[in-house]
Motif scaffolding. Structure first.
Motif, PDB file in Angstrom:
ATOM      1  N   CYS A 152      -8.698  30.297  64.644  1.00 46.41           N
ATOM      2  CA  CYS A 152      -7.875  30.687  63.494  1.00 46.41           C
ATOM      3  C   CYS A 152      -6.387  30.616  63.853  1.00 46.41           C
ATOM      4  CB  CYS A 152      -8.228  32.103  63.044  1.00 46.41           C
ATOM      5  SG  CYS A 152      -9.824  32.255  62.214  1.00 46.41           S
ATOM      6  N   LEU A 184      -7.886  35.421  58.068  1.00 47.55           N
ATOM      7  CA  LEU A 184      -8.839  34.389  58.467  1.00 47.55           C
ATOM      8  C   LEU A 184      -9.737  34.906  59.590  1.00 47.55           C
ATOM      9  CD1 LEU A 184      -6.543  31.212  58.532  1.00 47.55           C
ATOM     10  CD2 LEU A 184      -8.130  31.915  56.743  1.00 47.55           C
ATOM     11  N   GLN A 185      -9.142  35.519  60.592  1.00 45.84           N
ATOM     12  CA  GLN A 185      -9.914  36.016  61.731  1.00 45.84           C
ATOM     13  C   GLN A 185     -10.952  37.042  61.295  1.00 45.84           C
ATOM     14  OE1 GLN A 185      -7.206  37.453  64.805  1.00 45.84           O
ATOM     15  NE2 GLN A 185      -5.673  35.945  64.148  1.00 45.84           N
TER      16      GLN A 185
END
Length: 288
Positions: A128, A43-44
């Motif tokens: 995140c 996600l990051q």
């Protein structure tokens, strides 16, 4: 009069912090860092500036591909320090990570411009981690109440302020966070270079070959269940309704098994890595 006001403010902050700690101790399960950590990294790194900041990083001492176990120690320790640590611990970690972040900048040859001190990028990274925290709580222990989510969000500000995110940049309400989150997901754009790096993490190819051959497929499946669309689609990870049902059921079972355990057992290895960082701080050894 001023002292009285100051005492009231300190008492309120102390009460709020005690409320945060009590809730976090009831909800935190250390096993999540083992079965969902790389999912959160995906996600990051979904934002190209973050993704290329990692894959092009010249800070060899912090590369997960070269030092997977050290990176696990420092990353999990950071989570423990940010959520449960003291102000002294958090500021010491912040100073240590800043030394590494100073070296993470794009070059003229980089496909995107990035700077590890960019607060918007750090807000995304912190958001995140906060999302992953709430997602794990929900999957393992059921939905948070509105009050509980507000408390976790307030505690989550420490995830950002332990980096470079000012307190006033953090999300003020759960509704504000979720609006930001949807906008952030829409900005995810994973190309082949970053995608290849992330798929390698998910398959555990950074550890010795016997380990990733034995556990890689399961590790990828467990993590995929924590990756929302469109990130999952951009990574080309297979997932269907049957996978989702099995994953949801497994997380509920793990949650039910962990809830009766004492906090120090449930929180492992987060508490152990936090202790490791504290020992290193007191001995004057590098924290990251």
């Amino acid at each position: 009069m001023g002292d009285d006001v100051g005492d009231l403010i300190r008492a309120q902050r102390s009460a709020e912090r005690a409320e945060e700690i009590a809730l976090l101790r009831r909800k935190i399960d250390g096993i999540v860092v083992l079965i969902a950590g790389p999912a959160n990294v995906a996600l990051q790194l979904g934002w190209p500036e973050v993704g290329y900041g990692v894959v092009e990083s010249k800070v060899d001492s912090g590369k997960v591909t070269k030092h997977p176990f050290k990176r696990f120690r420092t990353t999990v320790g950071y989570l423990g320090v940010a959520l449960l640590g003291s102000h002294t611990q958090r500021m010491a970690y912040r100073k240590a990570i800043n030394e590494q972040h100073r070296q993470v900048r794009s070059t003229p040859d980089s496909p995107v411009k990035y700077n590890a001190f960019n607060r918007e990028l750090q807000l995304w990274v912190a958001s995140c981690i906060y999302y992953g925290t709430v997602d794990a709580f929900t999957k393992m222990h059921g939905p948070l109440t509105r009050d509980e989510e507000a408390i976790v969000l307030r505690a989550g500000a420490r995830i950002g302020t332990t980096l470079q995110v000012p307190q006033d940049m953090w999300h003020r309400t759960p509704e504000e966070f979720w609006a930001y989150w949807e906008e952030g997901l829409a900005r995810v754009d994973i190309d082949e270079r970053v995608g290849s790096y992330l798929r390698s993490l998910l398959r555990m190819e950074i550890v010795p070959k016997p380990l990733y051959r034995a556990f890689g497929p399961l590790h990828q499946w467990l993590n995929t269940g924590f990756i929302p669309e469109p990130v999952r689609g951009q990574l080309g990870l297979p997932w269907d309704e049957r996978d989702q049902r099995r994953h949801d059921r497994l997380m509920r079972v793990i949650g039910a098994l962990s809830r009766p355990l004492p906090h120090f057992v449930r929180a492992f290895p987060i508490n152990a890595m936090r202790l490791n960082l504290e020992i290193r701080r007191r001995l004057g050894r590098p924290m990251v």
